[in-house]
Design an enzyme around this catalytic site. Structure first.
Site, PDB file in Angstrom:
ATOM      1  N   HIS A 104       1.055  -1.252   0.040  1.00 27.93           N
ATOM      2  CA  HIS A 104       0.091  -0.698  -0.124  1.00 27.93           C
ATOM      3  C   HIS A 104       0.999   1.581   0.042  1.00 27.93           C
ATOM      4  O   HIS A 104       1.857   1.692   1.039  1.00 27.93           O
ATOM      5  CB  HIS A 104      -1.164  -0.143   0.935  1.00 27.93           C
ATOM      6  CG  HIS A 104      -0.288  -0.305   2.832  1.00 27.93           C
ATOM      7  ND1 HIS A 104       0.272  -1.883   3.076  1.00 27.93           N
ATOM      8  CD2 HIS A 104      -0.086   1.035   3.393  1.00 27.93           C
ATOM      9  CE1 HIS A 104       0.424  -1.182   4.271  1.00 27.93           C
ATOM     10  NE2 HIS A 104       0.620   0.004   4.461  1.00 27.93           N
ATOM     11  N   HIS A 106       0.919   5.283   1.211  1.00 24.11           N
ATOM     12  CA  HIS A 106      -0.210   5.781   1.831  1.00 24.11           C
ATOM     13  C   HIS A 106       0.344   7.641   1.553  1.00 24.11           C
ATOM     14  O   HIS A 106       1.296   7.864   1.188  1.00 24.11           O
ATOM     15  CB  HIS A 106       0.931   6.744   3.429  1.00 24.11           C
ATOM     16  CG  HIS A 106       1.050   5.484   4.303  1.00 24.11           C
ATOM     17  ND1 HIS A 106       0.242   4.899   5.405  1.00 24.11           N
ATOM     18  CD2 HIS A 106       1.315   3.598   4.136  1.00 24.11           C
ATOM     19  CE1 HIS A 106      -0.069   4.112   6.031  1.00 24.11           C
ATOM     20  NE2 HIS A 106       1.529   3.167   5.496  1.00 24.11           N
TER      21      HIS A 106
END
Ligand SMILES: [Zn+2]
Length: 142
Positions: A104, A106
């Site tokens: 992922h 951010h």
């Protein structure tokens, strides 16, 4: 720490709809939603819908395609939060403070008055504030 399997992975559970999230963007391959413990309001996570533990495990072509939703989300976060800047962070491995082993990015809005990249307590944003932020981000991403 054992990397998550798709069965017990928190992000895969969100993708399957087993866990709720404040979704701000979705296309065929990627999903973006507000971080539950934002560094700043508008802190958004962008993930592939398919489970890859980290950056190195992603097929290069999907990794290239990852850039587009990240850019769109970052533009919307900057627009909606009216921040002075933003960070793009991506952690790989427990030693690098990766907590969820589903790759992922951010997107973290920053302001001059920030005191650092600290995660806020979960209760810092009310549910209403989070929902409102999600609504404004979705509108910016339409
Ligand atoms: Zn996963």
């Amino acid at each position: 720490m054992t990397p998550d399997t798709p069965e017990d992975c928190v992000f895969c559970r969100i993708i399957r709809g087993d866990l709720p999230c404040e979704k701000v963007f979705e296309n065929e391959d990627f999903l973006a939603f507000l971080d539950l413990r934002p560094v700043n309001p508008g802190h958004t996570l962008v993930i592939p819908k398919q489970h890859y533990p980290d950056y190195l495990s992603m097929p290069p072509e999907l990794l290239c395609a990852f850039a587009e939703p990240v850019q769109r989300v970052a533009a919307a976060v900057m627009d909606v939060t009216e921040s002075d800047g933003w960070n793009l962070l991506q952690n790989n491995g427990a030693a690098a403070k990766q907590v969820v082993f589903h790759v992922h990015f951010h997107v973290i809005p920053r302001n001059w008055a920030d005191d650092g990249l600290k995660k806020s307590p979960r209760e810092e944003l009310t549910r209403e504030e989070t929902k409102d932020l999600g609504k404004r981000l979705r509108a910016a991403l339409e």
